[in-house]
Design an enzyme around this catalytic site. Structure first.
Site, PDB file in Angstrom:
ATOM      1  CD1 TRP A 201       0.034  -1.627   2.930  1.00 10.74           C
ATOM      2  CD2 TRP A 201       0.776   0.365   3.315  1.00 10.74           C
ATOM      3  NE1 TRP A 201       0.792  -1.817   4.069  1.00 10.74           N
ATOM      4  CE2 TRP A 201       1.488  -0.532   4.181  1.00 10.74           C
ATOM      5  CE3 TRP A 201       1.293   1.985   3.208  1.00 10.74           C
ATOM      6  CZ2 TRP A 201       2.124  -0.105   5.281  1.00 10.74           C
ATOM      7  CZ3 TRP A 201       2.126   2.392   4.238  1.00 10.74           C
ATOM      8  CH2 TRP A 201       2.584   1.269   5.244  1.00 10.74           C
ATOM      9  CG  ASN A 202       4.959   1.210   0.449  1.00 10.74           C
ATOM     10  OD1 ASN A 202       4.641   0.403  -0.349  1.00 10.74           O
ATOM     11  ND2 ASN A 202       6.516   1.378   0.723  1.00 10.74           N
TER      12      ASN A 202
ATOM     13  CE  LYS B  14      -4.637 -10.783  -2.100  1.00  9.43           C
ATOM     14  NZ  LYS B  14      -4.316  -9.576  -1.266  1.00  9.43           N
ATOM     15  CG  HIS B  15      -2.724  -2.272  -4.972  1.00  6.49           C
ATOM     16  ND1 HIS B  15      -1.611  -2.270  -4.180  1.00  6.49           N
ATOM     17  CD2 HIS B  15      -2.589  -1.398  -5.781  1.00  6.49           C
ATOM     18  CE1 HIS B  15      -0.943  -1.087  -4.522  1.00  6.49           C
ATOM     19  NE2 HIS B  15      -1.525  -0.495  -5.399  1.00  6.49           N
ATOM     20  CB  ALA B  16      -2.174  -3.354  -0.015  1.00  5.85           C
TER      21      ALA B  16
ATOM     22  N   GLY C 224       6.784  -6.788  -0.280  1.00  5.17           N
ATOM     23  CA  GLY C 224       6.204  -6.886   1.086  1.00  5.17           C
ATOM     24  C   GLY C 224       7.193  -7.206   2.009  1.00  5.17           C
ATOM     25  CB  SER C 225       6.996  -8.774   5.545  1.00  5.55           C
ATOM     26  OG  SER C 225       6.020 -10.060   5.273  1.00  5.55           O
TER      27      SER C 225
ATOM     28  CD  GLU D 255      11.295  -3.439  -2.226  1.00 10.94           C
ATOM     29  OE1 GLU D 255      11.726  -3.831  -0.886  1.00 10.94           O
ATOM     30  OE2 GLU D 255      10.395  -2.677  -2.561  1.00 10.94           O
TER      31      GLU D 255
ATOM     32  CB  CYS E 221      10.989  -0.949   0.812  1.00 12.82           C
ATOM     33  SG  CYS E 221       9.399  -1.683   0.989  1.00 12.82           S
TER      34      CYS E 221
END
Length: 458
Positions: free
Chosen positions: A133-134, A157-159, A208-209, A230, A264
């Site tokens: 989302w950032n 597939k977005h947040a 993401g994480s 990433e 990030c």
């Protein structure tokens, strides 16, 4: 799982909109449509695909104001920074359209036996992107434009928190591209697993994480599908004894609070050599204390809210845990009262291993200040991390800084005497727990292609 996706304005805590999840059949239909569109798209020349990509950029530019307001409403970034994000996206479209054909051109080689070899870059099919989302527009443009240039189809597939931005991007892409070539999936995590399994999906990319990356890479790997990941970082910015301290402070503050600290490749750990530590610390704390949090639509605001309440609460807990383990708060560090998911610009000192501020990623406006004895010690501390996405060096000796970056900094990207996010013509990506694969600079165009060897014998 609820039946709907609800988006919330993080500056107010109020509901923005609701969207229905797709059924399994609807999601499969999006995949099928993308594959069918790909079959025609791959037959176009790289130049023809570039023309369509330019139209995507033109569409982003034409609807910039609308997208800026929606991104700010959905995730809380300053409107000025939302505008910068769209400008970057347009630049990526233009650079890719201009340079993509040369990146994909056949590479002819002489074979050892005297025959001719041709390396041809063929698209492989539908590429599935799972995005955060950032940066609601940039994260999508970063992987999708490169893959469209390569001749692939693209799924997103977005947040959930930026679903409105995803749907607006769908409109912009649809206006420039063949119907179905870019498909947005409003699906759950369980449904996402089925997309990865789908035989028509040939590759998966995720931002993401590390935990999410590991899960997705495992699921894709079980199906022998390539991934590009990433996965964030706790980037170190090193301040050497010959740095311009005023410049370093200004850029380090920008690097920590840009995008509300939710980047990030943001500056997160600030490693300063002993010779200039006190001077940098005092100026840095003063500048961070002066950062004004507030309404992200106001020109007077320096820092907006965090994107979600749970993210703000996690950051607050990481700060408390770091303090309990020996860190000291020099400014900020307290959740403010009132509506919205705000957290102040914060500086921690006495940061050391074993603290979240040292070991983990603090995804918000919290700076970890670390003292080093000299340049060698600073590099050691910078590399003492499981992450390796970006980093920075401040020194007026540019040659020395470049040498340190090239030979000793164990990250995918290094910024010298400034803070940056991405450049269309430079590779973007990391090492270690920050992931693998590269985007931008022509590298992303070739991540999901078949480098086909055609050998003409004799």
């Amino acid at each position: 799982m609820t039946d709907t996706i609800t988006t919330i304005n993080p500056a107010t805590g109020k509901t923005l909109d609701s969207y229905s999840y797709m059924s399994d059949d609807e999601a499969r239909g999006v995949v099928d449509a993308c594959h069918e569109a790909f079959l025609g798209w791959k037959a176009l020349s790289a130049e023809q695909r570039g023309d369509a990509i330019r139209k995507v950029g033109a569409g982003l530019k034409a609807r910039k104001d609308e997208l800026v307001k929606l991104m700010t409403a959905e995730m809380g970034k300053l409107e000025s920074q939302s505008a910068q994000e769209i400008d970057l996206c347009v630049g990526i479209c233009d650079w890719t359209a201009e340079n993509g054909p040369a990146e994909l051109a056949d590479d002819e080689r002489v074979l050892p036996n005297g025959g001719k070899g041709v390396v041809h870059y063929s698209p492989i099919g539908v590429i599935y992107g799972i995005q955060p989302w950032n940066f609601p527009a940039y994260q999508v443009v970063r992987y999708s434009i490169a893959n469209l240039m390569a001749g692939n189809g693209v799924l997103l597939k977005h947040a959930e928190s930026v679903t409105g931005s995803a749907m607006l991007l769908q409109e912009i892409y649809d206006a420039a591209l063949p119907k179905g070539l870019f498909g947005v999936l409003r699906i759950s995590h369980d449904q996402s697993d089925a997309i990865i399994d789908n035989d028509k999906v040939r590759g998966v990319t995720l931002t993401g994480s590390p935990t999410a990356g590991s899960i997705v890479a495992k699921k894709a790997g079980e199906k022998l599908k390539k991934t590009v990941l990433e996965l964030g970082s706790n980037d170190a910015y090193i301040v050497l004894e010959d740095a311009d301290i005023d410049q370093a402070v200004q850029q380090c503050v920008l690097g920590r609070v840009y995008n509300n600290g939710e980047t990030c490749v943001a500056a997160k750990r600030f490693i300063v050599v002993d010779a200039v530590y006190d001077r940098f610390r005092d100026a840095f704390v003063k500048a961070m204390s002066d950062v004004k949090a507030g309404d992200p639509t106001s020109d007077d605001t320096d820092l907006g809210p965090m994107a979600r309440e749970d993210l703000r609460d996690k950051l607050a807990d990481q700060v408390k845990d770091s303090v309990a383990r020996g860190a000291k708060v020099l400014c900020g560090g307290e959740v403010p009262e009132g509506p919205g998911f705000f957290y102040p610009a914060t500086v921690l000192e006495d940061v050391a291993t074993g603290q979240p501020a040292y070991d983990d990623e603090l995804f918000g406006p919290v700076a970890a200040l670390i003292r080093a004895t000299d340049a060698d010690d600073a590099i050691r501390i910078a590399n003492d991390s499981r992450f390796g996405l970006g980093g920075g060096i401040f020194s007026q000796n540019e040659e020395r800084a470049i040498a340190l970056a090239a030979e000793h900094f164990d990250t995918g990207m290094v910024f010298v005497n400034g803070f940056g996010v991405a450049q269309p013509n430079m590779p973007f990506g990391g090492v270690k727990d920050s992931g693998y694969g590269r985007e931008h600079g022509g590298f992303g165009i070739k991540e999901f292609v078949n480098a086909k060897a055609i050998n003409v014998m004799g």
